[in-house]
Design an enzyme around this catalytic site. Sequence first.
Site, PDB file in Angstrom:
ATOM      1  N   TYR A  51       0.846  -1.206   0.000  1.00 25.97           N
ATOM      2  CA  TYR A  51       0.000   0.000   0.000  1.00 25.97           C
ATOM      3  C   TYR A  51       0.874   1.245   0.000  1.00 25.97           C
ATOM      4  O   TYR A  51       1.834   1.321   0.753  1.00 25.97           O
ATOM      5  CB  TYR A  51      -0.916   0.015   1.230  1.00 25.97           C
ATOM      6  N   GLU A  53      -0.480   4.861  -0.404  1.00 31.10           N
ATOM      7  CA  GLU A  53      -1.261   6.105  -0.588  1.00 31.10           C
ATOM      8  C   GLU A  53      -0.353   7.324  -0.475  1.00 31.10           C
ATOM      9  O   GLU A  53       0.497   7.395   0.426  1.00 31.10           O
ATOM     10  CB  GLU A  53      -2.368   6.184   0.468  1.00 31.10           C
ATOM     11  N   ASP A 197      -7.268  13.795 -24.747  1.00 32.39           N
ATOM     12  CA  ASP A 197      -7.313  12.379 -24.370  1.00 32.39           C
ATOM     13  C   ASP A 197      -6.633  11.597 -25.486  1.00 32.39           C
ATOM     14  O   ASP A 197      -7.221  11.362 -26.545  1.00 32.39           O
ATOM     15  CB  ASP A 197      -8.775  11.939 -24.193  1.00 32.39           C
ATOM     16  N   THR A 223      -4.512   6.248 -21.544  1.00 33.16           N
ATOM     17  CA  THR A 223      -4.350   4.902 -21.022  1.00 33.16           C
ATOM     18  C   THR A 223      -2.946   4.453 -21.411  1.00 33.16           C
ATOM     19  O   THR A 223      -2.301   5.060 -22.276  1.00 33.16           O
ATOM     20  CB  THR A 223      -5.376   3.919 -21.633  1.00 33.16           C
ATOM     21  N   LYS A 226      -2.825   0.710 -24.850  1.00 33.51           N
ATOM     22  CA  LYS A 226      -3.232   0.614 -26.260  1.00 33.51           C
ATOM     23  C   LYS A 226      -1.972   0.692 -27.139  1.00 33.51           C
ATOM     24  O   LYS A 226      -1.161  -0.212 -27.069  1.00 33.51           O
ATOM     25  CB  LYS A 226      -4.266   1.694 -26.567  1.00 33.51           C
ATOM     26  N   ARG A 232      -2.536  -2.476 -18.309  1.00 30.38           N
ATOM     27  CA  ARG A 232      -3.777  -1.703 -18.179  1.00 30.38           C
ATOM     28  C   ARG A 232      -3.574  -0.668 -17.084  1.00 30.38           C
ATOM     29  O   ARG A 232      -3.360  -1.017 -15.923  1.00 30.38           O
ATOM     30  CB  ARG A 232      -4.938  -2.623 -17.805  1.00 30.38           C
TER      31      ARG A 232
HETATM   32  C1  LIG Z   1     -10.159   7.832 -25.726  1.00 34.95           C
HETATM   33  C2  LIG Z   1     -10.366   6.970 -24.522  1.00 34.95           C
HETATM   34  N1  LIG Z   1     -10.364   7.534 -23.307  1.00 34.95           N
HETATM   35  C3  LIG Z   1     -10.556   6.813 -22.203  1.00 34.95           C
HETATM   36  C4  LIG Z   1     -10.755   5.458 -22.267  1.00 34.95           C
HETATM   37  C5  LIG Z   1     -11.051   4.714 -21.011  1.00 34.95           C
HETATM   38  O1  LIG Z   1     -10.096   3.816 -20.649  1.00 34.95           O
HETATM   39  P1  LIG Z   1     -10.436   2.590 -19.693  1.00 34.95           P
HETATM   40  O2  LIG Z   1     -11.196   1.608 -20.506  1.00 34.95           O
HETATM   41  O3  LIG Z   1      -9.071   2.125 -19.309  1.00 34.95           O
HETATM   42  O4  LIG Z   1     -11.207   3.121 -18.534  1.00 34.95           O
HETATM   43  C6  LIG Z   1     -10.739   4.816 -23.509  1.00 34.95           C
HETATM   44  C7  LIG Z   1     -10.952   3.375 -23.587  1.00 34.95           C
HETATM   45  O5  LIG Z   1     -11.288   2.792 -24.560  1.00 34.95           O
HETATM   46  C8  LIG Z   1     -10.557   5.600 -24.669  1.00 34.95           C
HETATM   47  O6  LIG Z   1     -10.577   5.053 -25.893  1.00 34.95           O
END
Ligand SMILES: Cc1ncc(COP(=O)(O)O)c(C=O)c1O
Length: 418
Positions: A51, A53, A197, A223, A226, A232
Amino acid sequence: MGSLANVDPEIAALVEAEERRQAGTVKLIASENYVSRAVLEATGTVLTNKYSEGYAGKRYYEGQQVIDQVETLAVERAKALFGVAHANVQPYSGSPANLAIYLAFLQPGDTVMGMGLPFGGHLTHGWSVSATGKWFTPVRYGVRRDTGRVDLDEVRALALEHRPKLIFCGGTAIPRTIDFEGFAAIAREVDAVLAADIAHIAGLIAGGAHPSPVGHADVISTTTHKTLRGPRGAMLMASSDEHATALNKAVFPGLQGGPHNHTTAAIAVALKEASTEEFKAYAHQVVANAKALAEELLARGFDLVSGGTDNHLLLIDLTSKGVGGKPAAQLLDRAGLETNYNSVPYDTRKPFDPSGIRIGTPSVTSRGMGEAEMRQIGAWMDEIVTALAKGDEVETVVDRVRSEVTELTSRFPAPGLS
Ligand SMILES: Cc1ncc(COP(=O)(O)O)c(C=O)c1O
């Protein structure tokens, strides 16, 4: 205590079955990839026992002599790879990372502008079924019907009308380059925070195969699993330190408790791998492969949203082929070609039975496949979709393609699989 196979043979057998399935399938799911053995190893370590935090040097638990070093390495590698001043590697996944952005900058009810889900945006960009659409006031932009592309004039007009506090750019089914600079100019004009994002394209950006949002977006969310080819997980980054404290506080203690240290270690490994020349070549090959696959599909009469791709993914509208996305994805899967069905812009069908499929090249490129294999995959997709549309010889075609897929996958072993 024994190994997994001794302690829980049922789960061990399922893991093995999944590994065999992954090895023998052509994975075309745009959001997936194969991690390396090194990333897998880091994920399965005793770091999961701890842990932690807080942040390095300021924790709420003792015994952080090692974990602080792991997290600091991950943070420093993220900063160096993406050229940012601030990085937080603790978000459990992409959705909580995006939620942390809301917590850092918005009050409940404030207006957020993002791309609508059916146009390629993500649930967390203010879609109605998501907490982000329920607890905030969403405004959505889309793509033009004639071009399939974002129209920044429309985005600007909406922003001037609704004055959002937060604007998201990026998404989950966008086959074209994102104009971060253009979005930044709009955000500045309406005094909004711009969040880029880059979940789908982080690996392309790291490898120099897509422009970077650094210097344009106020905050960058991604993320790690990908195109970046990590475990993950997720990261939040910022070009400057201005919002560092707000972002850190939003992740912990705002939304999360202890970080997943085994994941942090695996993210650090993936970031090291992504900083190599080999990874740069990988990122460019992902795009070259997507373009080759697009060319093959276009030549075979497929309708691609926006007419093609600039990145790793293609969105196929199957309306002109006379089949739905879901039955097509299901039949392709039986033939060993793994895709997902997907809404297309202005789709007249329901999200659970939409008109399109989404495909991408990150995974096949990780296996070392190139343009020749992409043309073969395009030909197989055409055969399966044509058989489905005609309702003729379906089983024969599926069986033959399935055996040819097995032969192809045996020649291109996937990273991380034994
Ligand atoms: C553009 C985008 N943002 C956020 C996410 C969310 O990620 P997670 O599935 O890990 O929560 C995804 C997932 O497909 C995504 O394509």
